[in-house]
Design an enzyme around this catalytic site. Structure first.
Site, short mmCIF file in Angstrom:
data_model
loop_
_atom_site.label_atom_id
_atom_site.label_comp_id
_atom_site.label_asym_id
_atom_site.label_seq_id
_atom_site.Cartn_x
_atom_site.Cartn_y
_atom_site.Cartn_z
N ASP A 47 -4.81 9.20 1.70
CA ASP A 47 -4.57 8.92 0.28
C ASP A 47 -3.11 9.17 -0.05
OD1 ASP A 47 -5.98 8.71 -2.62
OD2 ASP A 47 -4.38 10.21 -2.67
N TYR A 52 4.65 9.20 -4.89
CA TYR A 52 4.90 10.34 -4.00
C TYR A 52 6.19 10.16 -3.21
CZ TYR A 52 -0.15 11.10 -4.79
OH TYR A 52 -1.38 11.27 -5.34
N LYS A 81 -1.50 3.66 -4.73
CA LYS A 81 -1.69 3.67 -6.19
C LYS A 81 -0.54 2.96 -6.90
CE LYS A 81 -3.85 8.23 -5.73
NZ LYS A 81 -3.18 8.74 -4.51
#
Length: 320
Positions: A47, A52, A81
């Site tokens: 994930d 990030y 994401k």
């Protein structure tokens, strides 16, 4: 790859392990090595997210483990994401393509809206005005969702979902006229102090998988979390149950989610703990244990995303 074969089915026919490895807050310098190690010890679900800023390193780790024969691409379930500055429909596909380029992948297995808060598009991940206030954007999330549906149709992602949505925001997508694909998951903070029981019941009633992040509490990064809350893994109830089963409080917290039917992300950058986390399938909590852990719910939210509180779509204003 998962040694116990424990996998959770998403409602469009795709699968992810019930235990995943999260890369949030992993610095670029450590993301490469810890991701390679996680794959080596048996993690299939990786994930990550654009925000990030370590997808290039995580992608290198995946390519390395494919090249050396540890895994095949189809063995890995990769989640990325869509960040808040890319929620305008015309920005969705370019954002996904940017992640794919960084990852050196042709597709991701799951692409989710990271947060239901549209922010001003641009290079800044957290665009702020001269007073330090977040600069929002006006975007209909239903239009964002339609752009995700097109990404799925184009084969850039196998599944699409959401993260940090409350039940009303989920209902907005589910009730959208012309909905082609409903969200396969909602990834939210979930742990014994915030067990999300109402949201879990709502998701289950719509065949939406609840994915838990922050399942071990928080790593207490001040920009994102409330530092005044108690440390979850020091809770005496968790410690007592762990002692009874000869396990750690962390493993008990992870096992609790699995037995509730929740997909859980284990986030650690310590190799010993990464290896330990995969042992969550080696024991089972009793109904009494589960009831005791249920009783720990205090609606404590570590990841409050305080900078976004003033946004009109801030999801945590609702009860669930």
């Amino acid at each position: 790859m998962n040694p116990k074969g424990q996998r959770a089915k998403l409602n469009d026919g795709h699968f992810i392990p019930v235990l995943g490895f999260g890369t949030a807050e992993a610095a670029k310098s450590e993301a490469l090595e810890v991701t390679k190690f996680a794959i080596e010890v048996g993690f299939c679900h990786i994930d990550c997210a654009y925000v990030y800023q370590n997808e290039e390193q995580v992608g290198q780790a995946i390519q390395s483990k494919i090249s050396d024969g540890t895994v095949k691409r189809e063995d890995i379930f990769y989640t990325s994401k869509l960040w808040c500055t890319f929620l305008r429909p015309e920005l969705v596909r370019p954002a996904l393509e940017k992640s794919l380029k960084n990852l050196q992948l042709d597709y991701v297995d799951l692409y989710i809206i990271h947060f239901p808060l549209a922010m001003k598009p641009g290079e800044e991940l957290l665009p702020k005005d001269e007073n330090g206030k977040l600069i929002g954007d006006s975007v209909d999330l239903c239009h964002t969702w339609e752009a995700l549906e097109k990404c799925k149709d184009a084969g850039l992602t196998k599944s699409i979902g959401v993260s940090n949505f409350n039940h009303k925001q989920l209902e907005k997508i589910l009730n959208k006229p012309g909905l082609k694909y409903k969200p396969v998951c909602n990834q939210v903070e979930c742990h014994p102090y915030l067990n999300q029981s109402k949201l879990l019941d709502f998701c289950k009633s719509h065949d939406i998988v609840l994915v838990a992040y922050g399942a071990l509490g928080s790593q207490r990064v001040k920009e994102w979390v409330n530092l005044n809350h108690p440390v979850l893994l020091e809770d005496p109830v968790l410690s007592a149950i762990a002692k009874k089963h000869k396990q750690t409080p962390a493993l008990v917290a992870l096992r609790y989610q699995i037995q509730r039917g929740v997909v859980v992300l284990a986030k650690s950058y310590n190799k010993k703990r990464i290896k330990e986390n995969i042992q969550v399938f080696d024991f089972e909590l009793t109904p009494e244990d589960m009831k005791a852990i249920d009783g720990l719910n205090r609606n404590i939210r570590y990841y409050e995303f305080l900078v976004g509180v003033s946004h009109p779509e801030y999801p945590f204003s609702e009860e669930y």
